[in-house]
Motif scaffolding. Sequence first.
Motif, PDB file in Angstrom:
ATOM      1  N   TRP A 109       0.867  -1.177   0.000  1.00  0.00           N
ATOM      2  CA  TRP A 109       0.000   0.000   0.000  1.00  0.00           C
ATOM      3  C   TRP A 109       0.900   1.222   0.000  1.00  0.00           C
ATOM      4  O   TRP A 109       1.937   1.236   0.663  1.00  0.00           O
ATOM      5  N   ILE A 110       0.510   2.273  -0.719  1.00  0.00           N
ATOM      6  CA  ILE A 110       1.356   3.454  -0.863  1.00  0.00           C
ATOM      7  C   ILE A 110       0.506   4.707  -0.677  1.00  0.00           C
ATOM      8  O   ILE A 110      -0.686   4.717  -0.985  1.00  0.00           O
ATOM      9  N   ASN A 111       1.139   5.776  -0.142  1.00  0.00           N
ATOM     10  CA  ASN A 111       0.410   7.036   0.020  1.00  0.00           C
ATOM     11  C   ASN A 111       1.023   8.129  -0.851  1.00  0.00           C
ATOM     12  O   ASN A 111       2.006   7.892  -1.557  1.00  0.00           O
ATOM     13  N   THR A 116       5.440   3.463   1.939  1.00  0.00           N
ATOM     14  CA  THR A 116       4.871   2.159   1.626  1.00  0.00           C
ATOM     15  C   THR A 116       4.652   1.365   2.905  1.00  0.00           C
ATOM     16  O   THR A 116       5.514   1.334   3.779  1.00  0.00           O
ATOM     17  N   LEU A 117       3.486   0.748   3.000  1.00  0.00           N
ATOM     18  CA  LEU A 117       3.179  -0.175   4.079  1.00  0.00           C
ATOM     19  C   LEU A 117       2.874  -1.527   3.452  1.00  0.00           C
ATOM     20  O   LEU A 117       2.417  -1.607   2.313  1.00  0.00           O
ATOM     21  N   ILE A 118       3.140  -2.580   4.208  1.00  0.00           N
ATOM     22  CA  ILE A 118       2.884  -3.938   3.738  1.00  0.00           C
ATOM     23  C   ILE A 118       1.792  -4.541   4.616  1.00  0.00           C
ATOM     24  O   ILE A 118       1.896  -4.538   5.841  1.00  0.00           O
ATOM     25  N   TRP A 126      -4.423 -10.068  10.259  1.00  0.00           N
ATOM     26  CA  TRP A 126      -3.852  -9.223   9.202  1.00  0.00           C
ATOM     27  C   TRP A 126      -2.983  -8.181   9.875  1.00  0.00           C
ATOM     28  O   TRP A 126      -3.459  -7.416  10.717  1.00  0.00           O
ATOM     29  N   SER A 127      -1.703  -8.140   9.517  1.00  0.00           N
ATOM     30  CA  SER A 127      -0.743  -7.224  10.123  1.00  0.00           C
ATOM     31  C   SER A 127      -0.280  -6.194   9.101  1.00  0.00           C
ATOM     32  O   SER A 127      -0.068  -6.512   7.936  1.00  0.00           O
ATOM     33  N   VAL A 128      -0.111  -4.970   9.576  1.00  0.00           N
ATOM     34  CA  VAL A 128       0.396  -3.881   8.740  1.00  0.00           C
ATOM     35  C   VAL A 128       1.800  -3.555   9.219  1.00  0.00           C
ATOM     36  O   VAL A 128       2.010  -3.293  10.408  1.00  0.00           O
ATOM     37  N   TYR A 129       2.762  -3.600   8.284  1.00  0.00           N
ATOM     38  CA  TYR A 129       4.155  -3.332   8.616  1.00  0.00           C
ATOM     39  C   TYR A 129       4.655  -2.073   7.916  1.00  0.00           C
ATOM     40  O   TYR A 129       4.366  -1.849   6.746  1.00  0.00           O
ATOM     41  N   ASN A 139      -8.250  -8.139  12.965  1.00  0.00           N
ATOM     42  CA  ASN A 139      -8.902  -9.443  12.918  1.00  0.00           C
ATOM     43  C   ASN A 139      -9.347  -9.837  11.519  1.00  0.00           C
ATOM     44  O   ASN A 139      -9.532 -11.015  11.247  1.00  0.00           O
ATOM     45  N   SER A 140      -9.542  -8.855  10.630  1.00  0.00           N
ATOM     46  CA  SER A 140     -10.004  -9.176   9.288  1.00  0.00           C
ATOM     47  C   SER A 140      -9.297  -8.281   8.264  1.00  0.00           C
ATOM     48  O   SER A 140      -8.784  -7.215   8.602  1.00  0.00           O
ATOM     49  N   TYR A 141      -9.338  -8.749   7.024  1.00  0.00           N
ATOM     50  CA  TYR A 141      -8.782  -7.951   5.925  1.00  0.00           C
ATOM     51  C   TYR A 141      -9.535  -6.624   5.816  1.00  0.00           C
ATOM     52  O   TYR A 141      -8.934  -5.570   5.623  1.00  0.00           O
ATOM     53  N   GLY A 142     -10.857  -6.670   5.949  1.00  0.00           N
ATOM     54  CA  GLY A 142     -11.676  -5.460   5.838  1.00  0.00           C
ATOM     55  C   GLY A 142     -11.278  -4.393   6.842  1.00  0.00           C
ATOM     56  O   GLY A 142     -11.205  -3.206   6.497  1.00  0.00           O
ATOM     57  N   GLU A 143     -11.028  -4.796   8.084  1.00  0.00           N
ATOM     58  CA  GLU A 143     -10.606  -3.842   9.113  1.00  0.00           C
ATOM     59  C   GLU A 143      -9.256  -3.219   8.754  1.00  0.00           C
ATOM     60  O   GLU A 143      -9.061  -2.013   8.900  1.00  0.00           O
ATOM     61  N   ALA A 144      -8.332  -4.055   8.288  1.00  0.00           N
ATOM     62  CA  ALA A 144      -6.998  -3.564   7.924  1.00  0.00           C
ATOM     63  C   ALA A 144      -7.080  -2.608   6.734  1.00  0.00           C
ATOM     64  O   ALA A 144      -6.454  -1.544   6.739  1.00  0.00           O
ATOM     65  N   ALA A 145      -7.854  -2.983   5.717  1.00  0.00           N
ATOM     66  CA  ALA A 145      -7.996  -2.139   4.530  1.00  0.00           C
ATOM     67  C   ALA A 145      -8.648  -0.799   4.890  1.00  0.00           C
ATOM     68  O   ALA A 145      -8.237   0.253   4.394  1.00  0.00           O
ATOM     69  N   GLU A 146      -9.650  -0.836   5.752  1.00  0.00           N
ATOM     70  CA  GLU A 146     -10.313   0.399   6.183  1.00  0.00           C
ATOM     71  C   GLU A 146      -9.320   1.319   6.892  1.00  0.00           C
ATOM     72  O   GLU A 146      -9.276   2.526   6.645  1.00  0.00           O
ATOM     73  N   TYR A 147      -8.503   0.745   7.769  1.00  0.00           N
ATOM     74  CA  TYR A 147      -7.476   1.515   8.462  1.00  0.00           C
ATOM     75  C   TYR A 147      -6.512   2.162   7.467  1.00  0.00           C
ATOM     76  O   TYR A 147      -6.207   3.354   7.559  1.00  0.00           O
TER      77      TYR A 147
END
Length: 157
Positions: A109-111, A116-118, A126-129, A139-147
Amino acid sequence: MLTFEEKLSIIESFPELERKNVSMGRINFHYEASASDKKNVVYHLHSNGNGFVYGAELNGYEKNDKGMVNIRDFSEDELRTIIQKSILSLTPKTSTKAPIMEEQKEEKWINQDHQTLILVQEEDMWSVYAGLNLDGAFNSYGEAAEYLHEEGFTRFS
């Protein structure tokens, strides 16, 4: 349509690109850290506003036979986005900043600031690095994507 000066200013805001003046007043911008022999990110930017960005590995863009995308009618956001994606497509895939992972689903993911975040699926989480640092766990892909969307990131395809 952006003027030549506006396009030049946007392109020059990417510190990883090196300006190369070429014939007939055109300008190329190279990415010297490219993982491949391909180094041109911006090709033949001309004072009439025409120019190209390397996009051979990018989806969703009309490309010529050399993998170049014409940027004549691009908006500022469109130009910034395609340049970010082009640079990321040429960036070496192994990096000391990348999290250490084996056989895990991951997305980049890029801003707008070229950060860049992974996003990685690790077992049932689902972890964001950010490099090697854990930025968040969900807990879910949807929560991570929303964040990630709330933080101004878009998925790099």
